[in-house]
Design a protein around this motif. Structure first.
Motif, PDB file in Angstrom:
ATOM      1  N   GLN A  25       5.423  45.773  42.744  1.00 31.73           N
ATOM      2  CA  GLN A  25       6.885  45.756  42.842  1.00 31.73           C
ATOM      3  C   GLN A  25       7.404  44.460  43.455  1.00 31.73           C
ATOM      4  N   PHE A  26       8.474  43.923  42.844  1.00 33.94           N
ATOM      5  CA  PHE A  26       9.161  42.737  43.348  1.00 33.94           C
ATOM      6  C   PHE A  26      10.648  43.032  43.443  1.00 33.94           C
ATOM      7  N   ASN A  27      11.202  42.771  44.606  1.00 35.96           N
ATOM      8  CA  ASN A  27      12.634  43.002  44.813  1.00 35.96           C
ATOM      9  C   ASN A  27      13.384  41.681  44.687  1.00 35.96           C
ATOM     10  N   LEU A  28      14.204  41.564  43.655  1.00 33.71           N
ATOM     11  CA  LEU A  28      14.985  40.349  43.438  1.00 33.71           C
ATOM     12  C   LEU A  28      16.249  40.392  44.279  1.00 33.71           C
ATOM     13  N   LYS A  29      16.535  39.297  44.968  1.00 30.72           N
ATOM     14  CA  LYS A  29      17.678  39.242  45.880  1.00 30.72           C
ATOM     15  C   LYS A  29      18.933  38.805  45.146  1.00 30.72           C
ATOM     16  N   GLN A  30      20.083  39.147  45.741  1.00 29.66           N
ATOM     17  CA  GLN A  30      21.328  38.566  45.249  1.00 29.66           C
ATOM     18  C   GLN A  30      21.283  37.063  45.508  1.00 29.66           C
ATOM     19  N   ILE A  31      21.791  36.293  44.564  1.00 29.31           N
ATOM     20  CA  ILE A  31      21.690  34.841  44.656  1.00 29.31           C
ATOM     21  C   ILE A  31      22.782  34.320  45.585  1.00 29.31           C
ATOM     22  N   PRO A  32      22.440  33.481  46.567  1.00 30.97           N
ATOM     23  CA  PRO A  32      23.447  32.964  47.502  1.00 30.97           C
ATOM     24  C   PRO A  32      24.573  32.224  46.783  1.00 30.97           C
ATOM     25  N   GLN A  33      25.759  32.319  47.360  1.00 27.97           N
ATOM     26  CA  GLN A  33      26.949  31.717  46.762  1.00 27.97           C
ATOM     27  C   GLN A  33      26.770  30.213  46.545  1.00 27.97           C
ATOM     28  N   ALA A  34      26.188  29.519  47.516  1.00 27.92           N
ATOM     29  CA  ALA A  34      26.020  28.069  47.397  1.00 27.92           C
ATOM     30  C   ALA A  34      25.110  27.706  46.226  1.00 27.92           C
ATOM     31  N   GLN A  35      24.049  28.504  46.001  1.00 28.74           N
ATOM     32  CA  GLN A  35      23.138  28.230  44.887  1.00 28.74           C
ATOM     33  C   GLN A  35      23.814  28.479  43.548  1.00 28.74           C
ATOM     34  N   ILE A  36      24.635  29.533  43.486  1.00 31.92           N
ATOM     35  CA  ILE A  36      25.361  29.802  42.249  1.00 31.92           C
ATOM     36  C   ILE A  36      26.311  28.662  41.933  1.00 31.92           C
ATOM     37  N   ALA A  37      27.076  28.230  42.940  1.00 39.55           N
ATOM     38  CA  ALA A  37      28.039  27.142  42.734  1.00 39.55           C
ATOM     39  C   ALA A  37      27.333  25.866  42.296  1.00 39.55           C
ATOM     40  N   GLY A  38      26.190  25.561  42.911  1.00 39.69           N
ATOM     41  CA  GLY A  38      25.437  24.374  42.536  1.00 39.69           C
ATOM     42  C   GLY A  38      24.932  24.438  41.109  1.00 39.69           C
ATOM     43  N   HIS A  39      24.463  25.623  40.700  1.00 43.79           N
ATOM     44  CA  HIS A  39      23.971  25.805  39.332  1.00 43.79           C
ATOM     45  C   HIS A  39      25.113  25.669  38.325  1.00 43.79           C
ATOM     46  N   LEU A  40      26.255  26.235  38.634  1.00 41.02           N
ATOM     47  CA  LEU A  40      27.414  26.120  37.742  1.00 41.02           C
ATOM     48  C   LEU A  40      27.839  24.662  37.594  1.00 41.02           C
ATOM     49  N   LYS A  41      27.818  23.925  38.694  1.00 38.55           N
ATOM     50  CA  LYS A  41      28.208  22.509  38.659  1.00 38.55           C
ATOM     51  C   LYS A  41      27.270  21.723  37.750  1.00 38.55           C
ATOM     52  N   ASN A  42      25.972  22.004  37.826  1.00 40.96           N
ATOM     53  CA  ASN A  42      24.988  21.324  36.990  1.00 40.96           C
ATOM     54  C   ASN A  42      25.216  21.627  35.513  1.00 40.96           C
ATOM     55  N   ILE A  43      25.520  22.888  35.221  1.00 39.51           N
ATOM     56  CA  ILE A  43      25.766  23.278  33.825  1.00 39.51           C
ATOM     57  C   ILE A  43      27.007  22.578  33.278  1.00 39.51           C
ATOM     58  N   LEU A  44      28.081  22.558  34.062  1.00 42.50           N
ATOM     59  CA  LEU A  44      29.329  21.954  33.595  1.00 42.50           C
ATOM     60  C   LEU A  44      29.185  20.450  33.385  1.00 42.50           C
ATOM     61  N   GLN A  45      28.361  19.805  34.202  1.00 41.59           N
ATOM     62  CA  GLN A  45      28.120  18.379  34.001  1.00 41.59           C
ATOM     63  C   GLN A  45      27.450  18.130  32.654  1.00 41.59           C
ATOM     64  N   GLN A  46      26.526  19.000  32.286  1.00 42.53           N
ATOM     65  CA  GLN A  46      25.844  18.852  30.996  1.00 42.53           C
ATOM     66  C   GLN A  46      26.722  19.294  29.834  1.00 42.53           C
TER      67      GLN A  46
END
Length: 535
Positions: free
Chosen positions: A173-194
């Motif tokens: 069993q592996f428990n996946l955590k909710q993704i921190p807000q800062a990591q989500i924002a950083g990922h969105l920024k990277n996607i929008l740049q591309q």
């Protein structure tokens, strides 16, 4: 014309290194794959949109990549490409929410006995596995007990509590955590740049916060924001799209509290009502803002300079004492939970604000005259003995003992507690207490069971110091968990407010003009809109 692919599918991670926020799971799976220590059944748990099915598909590629079992599948061989496109014949995905019956499971398990057609392993991904019926779980259990060597089960669920223990014990069993807000924002920024889509950091922070830990929800909101902004993302548009309360109102409310301006509080509430804003959402966002202010006061480095309204957060952190911030936070939470019990949302919201105002330092409202207070002694005497410890057991009701001397003979606890100049949580403790013994030498207070959480030593010490100052000498103070008559200062104030409200309603109902309107035009009186006028 080609159809645009939604961001959640276009940017779905295809290898472990592209995953965001689940490093603990990636590390464990990577080590297992590199050491060839493979289990026959994996269970991924966590809320929606955190990567359960994505990790399952990457694991399927890792097990079937033509380069061999690896933590870094090539992504270009036929097996990898077919798994990415959903056409790999030895990868069977089942949605348990729509296939709950035992017959579906038996058919699936019968096929599991046959060797893979083209891959190394036959992979069964069962999503929302907790939705299976008891009989289906029993059928699965037989295969989990003695699984064929070529079969791997990957189960995913948002509710592991509903999975039988017999199944859980046979899964890794592996428990996946909710993704921190800062990591989500950083990922969105990277996607929008591309994607070459312009966006400001505040907008991305707002979207990341609204996603509540779900990357899939964040990407869906990002798609919506791009459409809403016609190809560009701006803060104003994102706030409108998400229905977010204008943060300016929340800052203005807290500034009105800091300025002890009750009139301004109600004016702001009226403006929010006129714009049909959600008071439930307002209290939620107010609690979130108070949390950020508390961080600014205690761990300022936790507030990044890219945080929306950075300067105003630190200005309020300077204006409002930490005790008051903690108190406001608790009141906001309780106010939100009680909102459905209020006569209407406006009444519940404004009552929450007035409660904050009440437990601020004295003379908060500008139109209420200050009550005369006795002149305290010039120095604060230290108590000769510490307050007695809190007694754990509730005590039956008993009358207040008549031990008041000349200095306290004209005062009851409600009046005295108002003159002690208490603030914050210490004031709340005093307001929710009753006096059994009240004299210049000894004060014995009872606190109802429901408010015993207020019995923090530092709040008791503040009341102790205030009493010593008021009487000009050490006073013996003790607290007991229990109740006397139930008439605490807070209860008396609530009773007084209810009486004022009842009198106001009665006055309106008996008004000749109102009665004539009701009789002649079949008018209806909306009682919840009647507010008593402070004299």
């Amino acid at each position: 014309m080609s159809q645009t692919q939604v961001l959640a599918r276009k940017w779905r991670p295809k290898k472990f290194s592209e995953l965001t926020g689940q490093e603990h799971v990636v590390r464990a799976l990577t080590n297992a794959l590199e050491q060839n220590r493979l289990h026959h059944a994996y269970l991924f748990t966590g809320t929606r949109g955190v990567g359960k099915t994505t990790i399952a598909r990457i694991l399927a590629k890792s097990l079937n990549c033509e380069t061999g079992v690896t933590a870094s599948p090539c992504g270009v061989c036929p097996a990898c490409l077919q798994i990415d496109s959903g056409s790999f014949i030895d990868l069977i995905e089942l949605d348990a929410a729509s296939n709950t019956q035992v017959d579906n499971m038996r058919e699936l398990l019968e096929n599991a006995l046959y060797a893979p057609t083209g891959g190394r392993y036959k992979i069964y991904i069962i999503d929302e596995v907790h939705m299976l019926s008891k009989s289906a779980f029993n059928a699965m259990l037989k295969t989990l007990e003695e699984p064929p060597a070529h079969v791997k089960f990957v189960l995913a669920t948002t509710d592991p509590q509903k999975i039988p223990v017999t199944v859980l014990s046979r899964c890794l069993q592996f428990n996946l955590k909710q993704i921190p807000q800062a990591q989500i924002a950083g990922h969105l920024k990277n996607i929008l740049q591309q994607e070459n889509v312009p966006a400001d950091d505040v907008s991305l922070q707002l979207i990341a916060r609204a996603a509540q830990g779900s990357m899939r929800d964040a990407l869906s909101l990002l798609d919506q924001a791009i459409a809403f902004g016609e190809g560009a993302i701006a803060e104003t548009g994102v706030r409108d799209m998400l229905g977010i309360i204008d943060q300016g109102y929340l800052f203005d409310l807290l500034e009105a509290l800091a300025q002890k301006n009750g009139v301004q509080l109600l004016t702001l509430a009226d403006e929010m009502e006129a714009q049909c804003l959600s008071f439930d959402l307002a209290l939620q966002d107010l609690a979130a803002l108070l949390h950020r202010i508390a961080l600014a006061q205690t761990v300022p480095q936790a507030i990044g300079e890219d945080t929306p309204d950075y300067a105003r957060i630190f200005e309020l952190a300077r204006l409002l004492p930490p005790d008051d911030i903690q108190l406001f936070y608790q009141i906001a939470l309780h106010g939100r939970s009680d909102l459905s019990l209020a006569p209407d949302e406006y009444a519940g919201f404004t009552m929450t604000l007035l409660r904050m105002l009440t437990f601020m330092p004295d003379d908060m409202t500008t139109d209420r005259p200050a009550q005369p207070a006795k002149q305290p002694a010039a120095t604060i005497a230290q108590p000769q003995k510490p307050p007695s410890p809190v007694k754990p057991a509730p005590v039956a009701a008993a009358p207040v003992e008549n031990t008041r001397n000349a200095d306290a003979s004209n005062l009851g606890w409600p009046q005295l507690s108002q003159q002690l100049k208490l603030t914050g949580m210490a004031k709340m403790l005093a307001q929710h207490s009753e006096a059994k013994v009240l004299s210049a030498d000894s004060v014995e207070l009872y606190v109802p069971e429901v408010h015993k959480h207020l019995l923090d030593k530092k709040y008791q010490d503040k009341i102790q110091a205030a009493l010593d100052t008021y009487f000009g000498k050490p006073v013996r103070l003790s607290f007991t968990v229990g109740a006397l008559s139930g008439l605490t200062p807070a209860a008396l104030q609530q009773r007084e407010e209810q009486q004022k409200q009842a009198d106001a309603i009665a006055a309106i109902e008996q008004d000749p003009v109102v009665q004539e309107l009701i009789e002649q035009f079949d008018a209806k009186l909306i009682v919840s809109t009647i507010k008593p006028i402070e004299q």
